[in-house]
Design an enzyme around this catalytic site. Sequence first.
Site, PDB file in Angstrom:
ATOM      1  N   ALA A   1       1.006  -1.082  -0.043  1.00  0.00           N
ATOM      2  CA  ALA A   1       0.014  -0.015  -0.028  1.00  0.00           C
ATOM      3  C   ALA A   1       0.865   1.062   0.132  1.00  0.00           C
ATOM      4  O   ALA A   1       2.041   1.068   0.454  1.00  0.00           O
ATOM      5  CB  ALA A   1      -0.808  -0.021   1.273  1.00  0.00           C
TER       6      ALA A   1
ATOM      7  N   GLY B   1       0.433  -4.992   0.862  1.00  0.00           N
ATOM      8  CA  GLY B   1      -0.860  -4.962   0.291  1.00  0.00           C
ATOM      9  C   GLY B   1      -0.709  -5.583  -1.322  1.00  0.00           C
ATOM     10  O   GLY B   1      -1.394  -6.256  -1.735  1.00  0.00           O
TER      11      GLY B   1
ATOM     12  N   GLU C   1      -0.781  -9.157  -0.308  1.00  0.00           N
ATOM     13  CA  GLU C   1      -2.478  -9.213   0.034  1.00  0.00           C
ATOM     14  C   GLU C   1      -3.198  -9.605  -1.383  1.00  0.00           C
ATOM     15  O   GLU C   1      -4.076 -10.031  -1.568  1.00  0.00           O
ATOM     16  CB  GLU C   1      -2.754  -8.178   0.795  1.00  0.00           C
ATOM     17  CG  GLU C   1      -2.162  -8.377   2.215  1.00  0.00           C
ATOM     18  CD  GLU C   1      -2.223  -7.287   3.186  1.00  0.00           C
ATOM     19  OE1 GLU C   1      -1.915  -5.983   2.821  1.00  0.00           O
ATOM     20  OE2 GLU C   1      -2.848  -7.478   4.391  1.00  0.00           O
TER      21      GLU C   1
ATOM     22  N   GLU D   1       4.725  -4.765   7.321  1.00  0.00           N
ATOM     23  CA  GLU D   1       3.800  -3.792   8.042  1.00  0.00           C
ATOM     24  C   GLU D   1       4.295  -3.428   9.388  1.00  0.00           C
ATOM     25  O   GLU D   1       4.336  -2.305   9.871  1.00  0.00           O
ATOM     26  CB  GLU D   1       2.319  -3.967   8.031  1.00  0.00           C
ATOM     27  CG  GLU D   1       1.569  -4.027   6.581  1.00  0.00           C
ATOM     28  CD  GLU D   1       1.575  -5.361   5.813  1.00  0.00           C
ATOM     29  OE1 GLU D   1       2.246  -6.150   6.272  1.00  0.00           O
ATOM     30  OE2 GLU D   1       0.787  -5.421   4.896  1.00  0.00           O
TER      31      GLU D   1
HETATM   32  C1  LIG Z   1       0.056  -0.687   6.002  1.00  0.00           C
HETATM   33  C2  LIG Z   1      -0.429  -1.636   5.321  1.00  0.00           C
HETATM   34  C3  LIG Z   1      -1.791  -2.412   5.700  1.00  0.00           C
HETATM   35  C4  LIG Z   1      -0.038  -2.277   4.052  1.00  0.00           C
HETATM   36  C5  LIG Z   1       1.132  -2.006   3.459  1.00  0.00           C
HETATM   37  O1  LIG Z   1       1.301  -2.529   2.246  1.00  0.00           O
HETATM   38  S1  LIG Z   1       2.455  -1.066   4.133  1.00  0.00           S
HETATM   39  C6  LIG Z   1       3.531  -1.158   2.859  1.00  0.00           C
HETATM   40  C7  LIG Z   1       4.385  -2.408   2.856  1.00  0.00           C
HETATM   41  N1  LIG Z   1       5.574  -2.367   2.033  1.00  0.00           N
HETATM   42  C8  LIG Z   1       6.675  -2.097   2.517  1.00  0.00           C
HETATM   43  O2  LIG Z   1       6.856  -1.887   3.562  1.00  0.00           O
HETATM   44  C9  LIG Z   1       7.895  -1.802   1.442  1.00  0.00           C
HETATM   45  C10 LIG Z   1       8.237  -0.577   1.212  1.00  0.00           C
HETATM   46  N2  LIG Z   1       9.377  -0.689   0.201  1.00  0.00           N
HETATM   47  C11 LIG Z   1      10.602  -0.981   0.616  1.00  0.00           C
HETATM   48  O3  LIG Z   1      11.084  -1.346   1.635  1.00  0.00           O
HETATM   49  C12 LIG Z   1      11.662  -0.674  -0.483  1.00  0.00           C
HETATM   50  O4  LIG Z   1      11.142   0.162  -1.382  1.00  0.00           O
HETATM   51  C13 LIG Z   1      11.939  -2.299  -1.388  1.00  0.00           C
HETATM   52  C14 LIG Z   1      12.650  -3.028  -0.518  1.00  0.00           C
HETATM   53  C15 LIG Z   1      10.740  -2.849  -1.781  1.00  0.00           C
HETATM   54  C16 LIG Z   1      12.735  -1.735  -2.699  1.00  0.00           C
HETATM   55  O5  LIG Z   1      13.787  -1.074  -2.271  1.00  0.00           O
HETATM   56  P1  LIG Z   1      14.799  -0.064  -3.378  1.00  0.00           P
HETATM   57  O6  LIG Z   1      15.940   0.525  -2.646  1.00  0.00           O
HETATM   58  O7  LIG Z   1      14.872  -0.939  -4.489  1.00  0.00           O
HETATM   59  O8  LIG Z   1      13.715   0.885  -3.908  1.00  0.00           O
HETATM   60  P2  LIG Z   1      13.406   2.261  -3.038  1.00  0.00           P
HETATM   61  O9  LIG Z   1      14.368   3.051  -3.414  1.00  0.00           O
HETATM   62  O10 LIG Z   1      13.117   2.085  -1.749  1.00  0.00           O
HETATM   63  O11 LIG Z   1      11.762   2.619  -3.861  1.00  0.00           O
HETATM   64  C17 LIG Z   1      11.692   3.194  -5.061  1.00  0.00           C
HETATM   65  C18 LIG Z   1      10.540   4.203  -5.046  1.00  0.00           C
HETATM   66  O12 LIG Z   1       9.347   3.605  -4.708  1.00  0.00           O
HETATM   67  C19 LIG Z   1       8.852   4.168  -3.383  1.00  0.00           C
HETATM   68  N3  LIG Z   1       8.207   3.024  -2.749  1.00  0.00           N
HETATM   69  C20 LIG Z   1       8.461   1.823  -2.587  1.00  0.00           C
HETATM   70  N4  LIG Z   1       7.580   1.171  -1.811  1.00  0.00           N
HETATM   71  C21 LIG Z   1       6.641   1.932  -1.453  1.00  0.00           C
HETATM   72  C22 LIG Z   1       5.462   2.086  -0.947  1.00  0.00           C
HETATM   73  N5  LIG Z   1       5.034   0.913  -0.292  1.00  0.00           N
HETATM   74  N6  LIG Z   1       4.738   3.132  -0.755  1.00  0.00           N
HETATM   75  C23 LIG Z   1       5.138   4.223  -1.306  1.00  0.00           C
HETATM   76  N7  LIG Z   1       6.294   4.206  -2.273  1.00  0.00           N
HETATM   77  C24 LIG Z   1       7.021   3.233  -2.113  1.00  0.00           C
HETATM   78  C25 LIG Z   1      10.044   4.665  -2.862  1.00  0.00           C
HETATM   79  O13 LIG Z   1       9.808   5.585  -1.732  1.00  0.00           O
HETATM   80  C26 LIG Z   1      10.898   5.158  -3.915  1.00  0.00           C
HETATM   81  O14 LIG Z   1      10.473   6.421  -4.160  1.00  0.00           O
HETATM   82  P3  LIG Z   1      11.368   7.764  -3.956  1.00  0.00           P
HETATM   83  O15 LIG Z   1      12.534   7.573  -4.938  1.00  0.00           O
HETATM   84  O16 LIG Z   1      10.467   8.706  -4.436  1.00  0.00           O
HETATM   85  O17 LIG Z   1      11.654   7.722  -2.549  1.00  0.00           O
END
Ligand SMILES: CC(C)=CC(=O)SCCNC(=O)CCNC(=O)[C@H](O)C(C)(C)COP(=O)(O)OP(=O)(O)OC[C@H]1O[C@@H](n2cnc3c(N)ncnc32)[C@H](O)[C@@H]1OP(=O)(O)O
Length: 257
Positions: free
Chosen positions: A65, A108, A111, A131
């Site tokens: 998400a 998500g 999910e 999460e």
């Molecule tokens: C809360 C509930 C109920 C549900 C959820 O789903 S919470 C989200 C769960 N997911 C996560 O915690 C994963 C978050 N992402 C990461 O840990 C990393 O992005 C990665 C390990 C999947 C990949 O790492 P990598 O270094 O290859 O890439 P990044 O530079 O971190 O990401 C690229 C770009 O995408 C944005 N990003 C990634 N995931 C999300 C996300 N879930 N929501 C919003 N944005 C996301 C990340 O910020 C980056 O963007 P910027 O360069 O603009 O910062």
Amino acid sequence: MAYETIIVETRGKVGLVTLNRPNALNALNSTVLAEVLAAMQIFEANPRIGAMVLTGSEKAFAAGADIKEMQSKSYVDAYFEDFFVGWEQFARIRKPVIAAVAGYALGGGCELAMMCDFIIAADNAKFGQPEITLGVMPGMGGSQRLTRFVGKSKAMDMCLTGRTMDAAEAERSGLVSRVVPIGELLEEALKAAAKIAEFSLPAVMMAKEAVNRSYETTLAEGLRFERRLFHSMFALEDQKEGMAAFVEKRSANFRNQ
Ligand SMILES: CC(C)=CC(=O)SCCNC(=O)CCNC(=O)[C@H](O)C(C)(C)COP(=O)(O)OP(=O)(O)OC[C@H]1O[C@@H](n2cnc3c(N)ncnc32)[C@H](O)[C@@H]1OP(=O)(O)O
């Protein structure tokens, strides 16, 4: 219809939806939800479509998400909008949906893949419910669906430690139905969907409904439900055609009636 976050195509009798937010690793925000639902509902209503495939990029099916969209929500915002309830409409799609997962399927994203009818994974797929690392817990069904897929011990491990599962472990654990080389993922998923779309659509939809019922009821009720649906299939022309084709040693020509 113009979409901002997904690409929508048809391949024969198969509807293909590709998540397309490359700069956010396909994070699921409210626009993605609205667009995926709209595309799926169009396929659902199209009598020429027999199955659907949902996929992402080689790097990410969906990294969860959208954290940036939800980070400033208050409890009252989340409660009043019944945050995430919209995804339940995805889980209610009646035609088969295959998830073709490469790369990250986290939170998500995992999910959403589990809301599909089955998951075909690329060998680089990574599944997880991280999460807990964000100070929250799964909210799109992960604590319930993952537990049914992989059992309590692995589901607890993933939800409480936030660790990811690779494709091989996901296949061993029953989370995914098959693992294929990344270069073959889409082709394999489209082939499986095309195979399903060759069959009688009412029979396919009833089979989907029966398998899904097994998650929600007792064995006795589920068996009765299956038997009643099975009986109803003798009202289908497709049942007559399918069985006649077998006896006459020819291919069946299903007309979805
Ligand atoms: C809360 C509930 C109920 C549900 C959820 O789903 S919470 C989200 C769960 N997911 C996560 O915690 C994963 C978050 N992402 C990461 O840990 C990393 O992005 C990665 C390990 C999947 C990949 O790492 P990598 O270094 O290859 O890439 P990044 O530079 O971190 O990401 C690229 C770009 O995408 C944005 N990003 C990634 N995931 C999300 C996300 N879930 N929501 C919003 N944005 C996301 C990340 O910020 C980056 O963007 P910027 O360069 O603009 O910062």
